[in-house]
Design a protein around this motif. Sequence first.
Motif, PDB file in Angstrom:
ATOM      1  N   GLY A  55      -9.607  -7.523 -63.471  1.00 28.81           N
ATOM      2  CA  GLY A  55      -9.947  -6.204 -63.468  1.00 28.81           C
ATOM      3  C   GLY A  55     -10.539  -5.549 -64.604  1.00 28.81           C
ATOM      4  O   GLY A  55     -10.756  -4.444 -65.090  1.00 28.81           O
ATOM      5  N   THR A  56     -11.516  -6.771 -65.241  1.00 29.75           N
ATOM      6  CA  THR A  56     -12.185  -6.289 -66.631  1.00 29.75           C
ATOM      7  C   THR A  56     -13.452  -5.363 -66.254  1.00 29.75           C
ATOM      8  O   THR A  56     -14.052  -5.620 -65.008  1.00 29.75           O
ATOM      9  N   VAL A  57     -13.678  -4.434 -67.038  1.00 31.13           N
ATOM     10  CA  VAL A  57     -14.976  -3.631 -66.836  1.00 31.13           C
ATOM     11  C   VAL A  57     -15.771  -4.075 -68.219  1.00 31.13           C
ATOM     12  O   VAL A  57     -15.338  -3.895 -69.213  1.00 31.13           O
ATOM     13  N   ARG A  58     -17.120  -4.130 -67.816  1.00 31.13           N
ATOM     14  CA  ARG A  58     -18.085  -4.162 -68.998  1.00 31.13           C
ATOM     15  C   ARG A  58     -18.745  -2.816 -69.289  1.00 31.13           C
ATOM     16  O   ARG A  58     -19.490  -2.534 -68.268  1.00 31.13           O
ATOM     17  N   LEU A  59     -18.857  -2.656 -70.356  1.00 33.84           N
ATOM     18  CA  LEU A  59     -19.607  -1.607 -70.800  1.00 33.84           C
ATOM     19  C   LEU A  59     -21.053  -1.980 -71.694  1.00 33.84           C
ATOM     20  O   LEU A  59     -20.996  -2.808 -72.322  1.00 33.84           O
ATOM     21  N   SER A  60     -22.147  -1.272 -71.348  1.00 38.27           N
ATOM     22  CA  SER A  60     -23.219  -1.359 -72.398  1.00 38.27           C
ATOM     23  C   SER A  60     -23.527  -0.216 -73.028  1.00 38.27           C
ATOM     24  O   SER A  60     -23.793   0.895 -71.816  1.00 38.27           O
ATOM     25  N   ILE A  61     -23.003   0.371 -74.030  1.00 42.01           N
ATOM     26  CA  ILE A  61     -23.500   1.458 -74.647  1.00 42.01           C
ATOM     27  C   ILE A  61     -24.777   1.874 -75.187  1.00 42.01           C
ATOM     28  O   ILE A  61     -25.391   1.257 -75.826  1.00 42.01           O
ATOM     29  N   GLY A  62     -25.288   3.081 -74.453  1.00 41.90           N
ATOM     30  CA  GLY A  62     -26.673   3.428 -74.590  1.00 41.90           C
ATOM     31  C   GLY A  62     -26.901   4.272 -75.861  1.00 41.90           C
ATOM     32  O   GLY A  62     -26.266   4.311 -76.657  1.00 41.90           O
ATOM     33  N   LEU A  63     -27.861   5.116 -75.734  1.00 41.08           N
ATOM     34  CA  LEU A  63     -28.476   6.055 -76.945  1.00 41.08           C
ATOM     35  C   LEU A  63     -28.040   7.392 -76.474  1.00 41.08           C
ATOM     36  O   LEU A  63     -28.795   8.379 -77.417  1.00 41.08           O
ATOM     37  N   GLU A  64     -27.240   7.612 -75.566  1.00 45.57           N
ATOM     38  CA  GLU A  64     -27.018   9.274 -75.229  1.00 45.57           C
ATOM     39  C   GLU A  64     -26.230   9.962 -76.354  1.00 45.57           C
ATOM     40  O   GLU A  64     -25.736   9.267 -77.336  1.00 45.57           O
ATOM     41  N   ASP A  65     -26.015  11.170 -76.226  1.00 48.48           N
ATOM     42  CA  ASP A  65     -25.044  11.847 -77.107  1.00 48.48           C
ATOM     43  C   ASP A  65     -23.730  11.264 -76.972  1.00 48.48           C
ATOM     44  O   ASP A  65     -23.151  10.950 -75.921  1.00 48.48           O
ATOM     45  N   PRO A  66     -23.017  10.689 -78.150  1.00 48.95           N
ATOM     46  CA  PRO A  66     -21.493  10.042 -77.866  1.00 48.95           C
ATOM     47  C   PRO A  66     -20.648  10.891 -77.299  1.00 48.95           C
ATOM     48  O   PRO A  66     -19.825  10.430 -76.447  1.00 48.95           O
ATOM     49  N   ASP A  67     -20.492  12.331 -77.526  1.00 48.86           N
ATOM     50  CA  ASP A  67     -19.783  12.988 -76.838  1.00 48.86           C
ATOM     51  C   ASP A  67     -19.775  13.114 -75.263  1.00 48.86           C
ATOM     52  O   ASP A  67     -18.792  13.172 -74.750  1.00 48.86           O
ATOM     53  N   ASP A  68     -21.141  12.976 -74.723  1.00 47.52           N
ATOM     54  CA  ASP A  68     -21.100  12.839 -73.462  1.00 47.52           C
ATOM     55  C   ASP A  68     -20.750  11.742 -72.937  1.00 47.52           C
ATOM     56  O   ASP A  68     -19.885  11.604 -72.039  1.00 47.52           O
ATOM     57  N   LEU A  69     -20.818  10.466 -73.702  1.00 42.39           N
ATOM     58  CA  LEU A  69     -20.142   9.357 -73.086  1.00 42.39           C
ATOM     59  C   LEU A  69     -18.871   9.143 -73.124  1.00 42.39           C
ATOM     60  O   LEU A  69     -17.988   8.967 -72.144  1.00 42.39           O
ATOM     61  N   ILE A  70     -18.322   9.934 -74.232  1.00 43.99           N
ATOM     62  CA  ILE A  70     -16.743  10.014 -74.253  1.00 43.99           C
ATOM     63  C   ILE A  70     -16.187  10.833 -72.977  1.00 43.99           C
ATOM     64  O   ILE A  70     -15.374  10.549 -72.260  1.00 43.99           O
ATOM     65  N   ASP A  71     -16.744  12.075 -72.791  1.00 49.75           N
ATOM     66  CA  ASP A  71     -16.442  12.921 -71.761  1.00 49.75           C
ATOM     67  C   ASP A  71     -16.562  12.130 -70.504  1.00 49.75           C
ATOM     68  O   ASP A  71     -15.582  12.402 -69.657  1.00 49.75           O
ATOM     69  N   ASP A  72     -17.854  11.398 -70.214  1.00 46.21           N
ATOM     70  CA  ASP A  72     -17.653  10.753 -68.967  1.00 46.21           C
ATOM     71  C   ASP A  72     -16.571   9.739 -68.733  1.00 46.21           C
ATOM     72  O   ASP A  72     -15.875   9.627 -67.867  1.00 46.21           O
ATOM     73  N   LEU A  73     -16.255   8.969 -69.827  1.00 48.32           N
ATOM     74  CA  LEU A  73     -15.094   7.983 -69.804  1.00 48.32           C
ATOM     75  C   LEU A  73     -13.807   8.786 -69.333  1.00 48.32           C
ATOM     76  O   LEU A  73     -13.040   8.313 -68.644  1.00 48.32           O
ATOM     77  N   LYS A  74     -13.699   9.788 -70.057  1.00 47.11           N
ATOM     78  CA  LYS A  74     -12.477  10.780 -70.114  1.00 47.11           C
ATOM     79  C   LYS A  74     -12.294  10.970 -68.523  1.00 47.11           C
ATOM     80  O   LYS A  74     -11.250  11.052 -68.019  1.00 47.11           O
ATOM     81  N   ARG A  75     -13.274  11.526 -68.015  1.00 49.33           N
ATOM     82  CA  ARG A  75     -13.181  11.954 -66.647  1.00 49.33           C
ATOM     83  C   ARG A  75     -12.951  10.870 -65.724  1.00 49.33           C
ATOM     84  O   ARG A  75     -12.237  10.888 -64.643  1.00 49.33           O
ATOM     85  N   ALA A  76     -13.541   9.612 -66.046  1.00 48.84           N
ATOM     86  CA  ALA A  76     -13.378   8.763 -64.953  1.00 48.84           C
ATOM     87  C   ALA A  76     -12.044   7.774 -64.997  1.00 48.84           C
ATOM     88  O   ALA A  76     -11.430   7.547 -63.987  1.00 48.84           O
ATOM     89  N   LEU A  77     -11.413   7.985 -66.447  1.00 51.53           N
ATOM     90  CA  LEU A  77     -10.132   7.455 -66.794  1.00 51.53           C
ATOM     91  C   LEU A  77      -9.029   8.409 -65.895  1.00 51.53           C
ATOM     92  O   LEU A  77      -8.088   7.743 -65.481  1.00 51.53           O
ATOM     93  N   LYS A  78      -9.342   9.800 -65.784  1.00 51.64           N
ATOM     94  CA  LYS A  78      -8.606  10.635 -65.375  1.00 51.64           C
ATOM     95  C   LYS A  78      -8.644  10.297 -63.666  1.00 51.64           C
ATOM     96  O   LYS A  78      -7.586  10.105 -62.996  1.00 51.64           O
ATOM     97  N   ALA A  79      -9.691  10.204 -63.274  1.00 49.12           N
ATOM     98  CA  ALA A  79      -9.702   9.543 -61.706  1.00 49.12           C
ATOM     99  C   ALA A  79      -8.705   8.347 -61.523  1.00 49.12           C
ATOM    100  O   ALA A  79      -8.645   8.426 -60.469  1.00 49.12           O
ATOM    101  N   ALA A  80      -8.947   7.348 -62.499  1.00 51.91           N
ATOM    102  CA  ALA A  80      -8.521   6.208 -62.128  1.00 51.91           C
ATOM    103  C   ALA A  80      -6.947   6.241 -62.220  1.00 51.91           C
ATOM    104  O   ALA A  80      -6.095   5.714 -61.367  1.00 51.91           O
ATOM    105  N   GLU A  81      -6.671   7.424 -63.101  1.00 52.43           N
ATOM    106  CA  GLU A  81      -5.008   7.690 -63.220  1.00 52.43           C
ATOM    107  C   GLU A  81      -4.793   8.444 -61.803  1.00 52.43           C
ATOM    108  O   GLU A  81      -3.554   8.168 -61.367  1.00 52.43           O
ATOM    109  N   LYS A  82      -5.490   9.121 -61.342  1.00 56.73           N
ATOM    110  CA  LYS A  82      -4.978   9.822 -59.969  1.00 56.73           C
ATOM    111  C   LYS A  82      -4.887   8.995 -58.801  1.00 56.73           C
ATOM    112  O   LYS A  82      -4.416   9.356 -57.825  1.00 56.73           O
TER     113      LYS A  82
END
Lengths: 268, 442
Positions: free
Chosen positions: B406-433
């Motif tokens: 179940g491991t997920v690999r990320l490669s963090i890019g150069l976007e605004d970090p807040d947008d990356l965190i928002d994206d992860l937050k949304r996806a983790l919520k989806a996983a929770e649901k």
Amino acid sequence: MIYTVQGAPLYVYTGGKAVDVSKPTAVFIHGVLNDHSVWILQTRYFANHGWNVLALDLPGHGRSGGKAPASVQEAARSVIALLDAAGVDKAILIGHSFGSLIAMHAAAEHPERVSQLVMVGTAYPMRVSPALLENSISNPSKAIDMVNVFSHSTLAPPPSALGPGTWLLGGSKALMRRILASNPNENVFNIGFKACDQYDQGETDMAKVLCATLFLLGSKDQMTPPKAAQSLIQQARDGRVALVKAGHQLMVEAPEESLAALIAFCKK
Amino acid sequence: MPGYSDPGFDTLALHAGAAPDPATGARAVPIHLTTSFVFESTDQAASLFNLERAGHVYSRISNPTNAVLEQRIAALEGGIGAIATASGQAALHLAITTLMGAGSHIVASSALYGGSHNLLHYTLRRFGIDTTFVKPGDLQAWRDAVQPNTKLFFGETVGNPGMDVLDLAAVSQIAHQAGVPLLVDATLTSPWLMKPLAHGADLVVHSATKFLSGHGTVIGGLVVDGGSFDWSGPHTQGKFEELTQAYAGFHNMVFTEESTVGAFLLRARREGLRDFGACMSPHTAWLILQGIETLPLRMARHVSNTEKVVSYLAAHAMVSRVGHPMLESHPSHALAKQLLPRGAGSVFSFDIRGTRQQGRAFIEALQVFSHLANVGDCRSLVIHPASTTHFRVDDETLKASGIGPGTVRLSIGLEDPDDLIDDLKRALKAAEKAAPAAGGAA
């Protein structure tokens, strides 16, 4: 090829060919903390264009045994002894930096053994700063860095010794580290620097040189700037100057221009 | 050359190997899209072929644009030279085949990129080159794996994606005692984070596709030689005949006699590129050069963004593990602080609590992160290694590489970090649901 010279093994690069006494011979003599491989392109060209090549590792350096020469005079005796061991009566002597002083002294002491003299990246006196002398003992790594910065004139050299893709500053440093490590018994860095610094026979030696002399100099050389060779140039009986746009390591930084100057002079 | 000391990293990233074009005055590096180069004379042609003169003959062997890239990476790594190849895999293949043939043996880290593992475990075995895999942190295992026919140690500076940091000083010491060089894949760190040659490695390979290029546009590889390994030294016991004996395939050249420190590169270019032919396109070299010019700026941003994302994930209830050495919980934390003071990179993995279905829901809910098989892009990327990059690796080997189903690999890019965190937050919520209803979740 290994010759026994002055009772010790002396490594000599010949371009993979045996010495043929019917051909002219060119002896290549490297500078402080270098070895035969700084001449890789020029020696291969000479070895494949009618010359015998004897590109030695000075005693105590690289693949050669024996004690590192503590003076220009001592090193010059090794060069003449190499000619004896190889059965060569007369040769062109081509020396770089420390090697240029060695070649000149050999030509002065044995004019009958030297047909032409080439002094590459040379100066007289060849003073070494107290900081470099000190660091060559106390912090050789720092001294290697200092020498390399002063020995190269560009971050964008043309295709060179190993071919395209060679990073000369890195290559020169790696070679110096290897040569320093090749002799655990002596600090060949400091010994070579001291030999340059203490040599005081430049003008009298040049006056004794009977053959033609080529001064092959780098216009951007910070170690031995061209003006520092003027006293020798003026003293030379039959001196010519070839100036190439390069730093102190001009054989690797401007290999084509250096080779062209050598060919033009040595073919005469 | 300006100054009284070696130029700094940022200066070399822009200038090493490149000067204004003498023919046109072009300041940027020209793209030399030509197969071949006109000889001045028959004598010059013969001299070029016989390594009496240095120059370009045919672009499979060398090319002026590629040469700039080769000098630049060598400068940044502190090496003596480099060779550009068609891919990172080609770079690894070139390094290995320059040093050995059938009957040889490699000791390699078990924490390798899946493609490298395939090459060593399956493909090279077919050609008679055997590999023993060891856990990168088990120094005794490296020692014990040495055989009389061992020719090479190989590992990654930071393993993909477990981020095991290789103890370069210790492993290189064991390699050198065994009379063999240490080759490292430095793709995930790039020379901005770490210069492996300064820590004891002898050879470095890169997939330049990743951070060096940095924009996810081209495939390319690089091999860098540190010039440090003495191929004919007393510990080698004559095992590198490819470099120390006359090679009938190239003028009976003895490469170690021609060049005291550059024998490896001489043979790699004159045999490996010539015969295997996995060369780089000059256009690719130019694009990688464009990337390297901003490498220092990009790597700093990759690292700072990663630190923010790692901190966010480590505190999230849906995340059971974050595998980044910046965290004290990571087994390589202490080593990373020592070897990677600027940061351990931006490619890492984490585990989501819950089922595989929840993991899939996470990936499918991401909008900024791109789901694809690459790392080191300026854009943030995500992948599930067990079903993609490490698909052919069995479970036991997968576990040894630090990867779970179940491991997920990320490669963090150069976007605004807040947008990356928002994206992860949304996806983790989806996983929770997506949690099974029978489990009591909403």
